[in-house]
Design an enzyme around this catalytic site. Structure first.
Site: not given
Ligand code: NAD
Length: 255
Positions: A123, A134
């Site tokens: 992502h 560009c």
């Molecule tokens: P999501 O928010 O959909 O899911 C996160 C999952 O992680 C949840 O199911 C939750 O239960 C679990 N979780 C949260 N904290 C945890 C922990 N400490 N230990 C174990 N499990 C834990 O996130 P996703 O599946 O990555 O998809 C959503 C999108 O979010 C992605 O495309 C990503 O690009 C983007 N995103 C990225 C960031 C980052 O770069 N840190 C932050 C927010 C969103």
């Protein structure tokens, strides 16, 4: 739980190709909120404000996007890797990482010590800004400095095109090379470990399915349930950092 940790460690030691696939849940212990947990970003923002189509079509949407992106970047820029990131970087040093497929945009894998040739950022990254016309990439901090000076939706100084963080928004094309490579690695691995992902964002969330169809064992380490739980060989419902640290200790004991 101890038995599960031991079993996963054994699978890692015996596997020829380990692919690790992570989501925002890996970075919550570094203080970066995920999207879907209580208190996550969807409690604060409207997902529609992240649609690519809105970004390219309306100046007001771009201004809103940059306002949200600026707030989110503040929590990412100074964040530090946690035990989960360090354990994955250590797997690479031990020669036990075929590749790391990350949905995260926070750059923490590199701060933890993973090398660029092992990491597929599906992502994109929030650490850079790209011109949508560009293609020129700009350092994120230099663009943030312009925003701090009062610009609301910055444009490329070379061509006047729209500037956007180099991340993939909803409705934006996935990076072709990374997506193809991630699919291939998923298909050919023999152990696929999901850490901290809800597995509802596609096409990223197809990777565990591809891995399973290719014959890999599937491990899911996540706080909440996922749609792939029924096909997993092992599920650990727990915190990513302590779980990965415990697995790594066992791997080192066995090597
Ligand atoms: P999501 O928010 O959909 O899911 C996160 C999952 O992680 C949840 O199911 C939750 O239960 C679990 N979780 C949260 N904290 C945890 C922990 N400490 N230990 C174990 N499990 C834990 O996130 P996703 O599946 O990555 O998809 C959503 C999108 O979010 C992605 O495309 C990503 O690009 C983007 N995103 C990225 C960031 C980052 O770069 N840190 C932050 C927010 C969103």
């Amino acid at each position: 739980m101890e038995d599960k940790i031991q079993q996963i460690a054994e699978w890692i030691v015996n596997a020829k190709r380990v692919v690790v696939f992570v989501g925002a849940g890996l970075s919550t212990e570094s203080g970066i909120p995920d999207f879907r947990s209580p208190g996550g970003l969807w409690d604060k923002y409207d997902p529609e404000d992240f649609y690519f189509q809105n970004f390219i079509s309306r100046e007001t949407a771009r201004e809103k996007y940059w306002q949200m992106a600026t707030e989110m970047y503040a929590s990412m820029r100074d964040a530090q890797p946690n035990a989960g990131h360090f354990a994955i970087a250590e797997l690479e040093r031990l020669g036990k990482l075929d590749c790391l497929i990350t949905q995260n945009i926070d750059g923490l894998h590199f701060k933890a010590g993973n090398s660029a040739d092992k990491v597929l950022e599906l992502h994109g990254t929030a650490m850079h800004v790209a011109c949508l016309s560009c293609g020129k990439r700009h350092d994120r901090d230099s663009v943030q400095a312009r925003i701090a000076q009062g610009e609301k939706a910055p444009r490329c100084e070379d061509c006047g095109g729209l500037l956007k963080p180099a991340t993939i928004s909803f409705g934006q094309s996935m990076p072709e090379q990374e997506t193809a490579e991630a699919s291939m690695r998923s298909e050919t691995c023999d152990l696929f470990i999901v850490i901290g992902s809800s597995l509802v964002v596609h096409p990223a969330a197809y990777m565990p399915v591809i891995a399973k169809r290719g014959g890999a064992k599937l491990v899911i380490i996540n706080r909440d349930e996922t749609p792939c739980d029924t096909m997993a060989d092992m599920i650990v419902k727990g915190q990513a950092g302590p779980t990965m640290a415990a697995i790594l200790e066992k791997v080192k004991d066995r090597q």
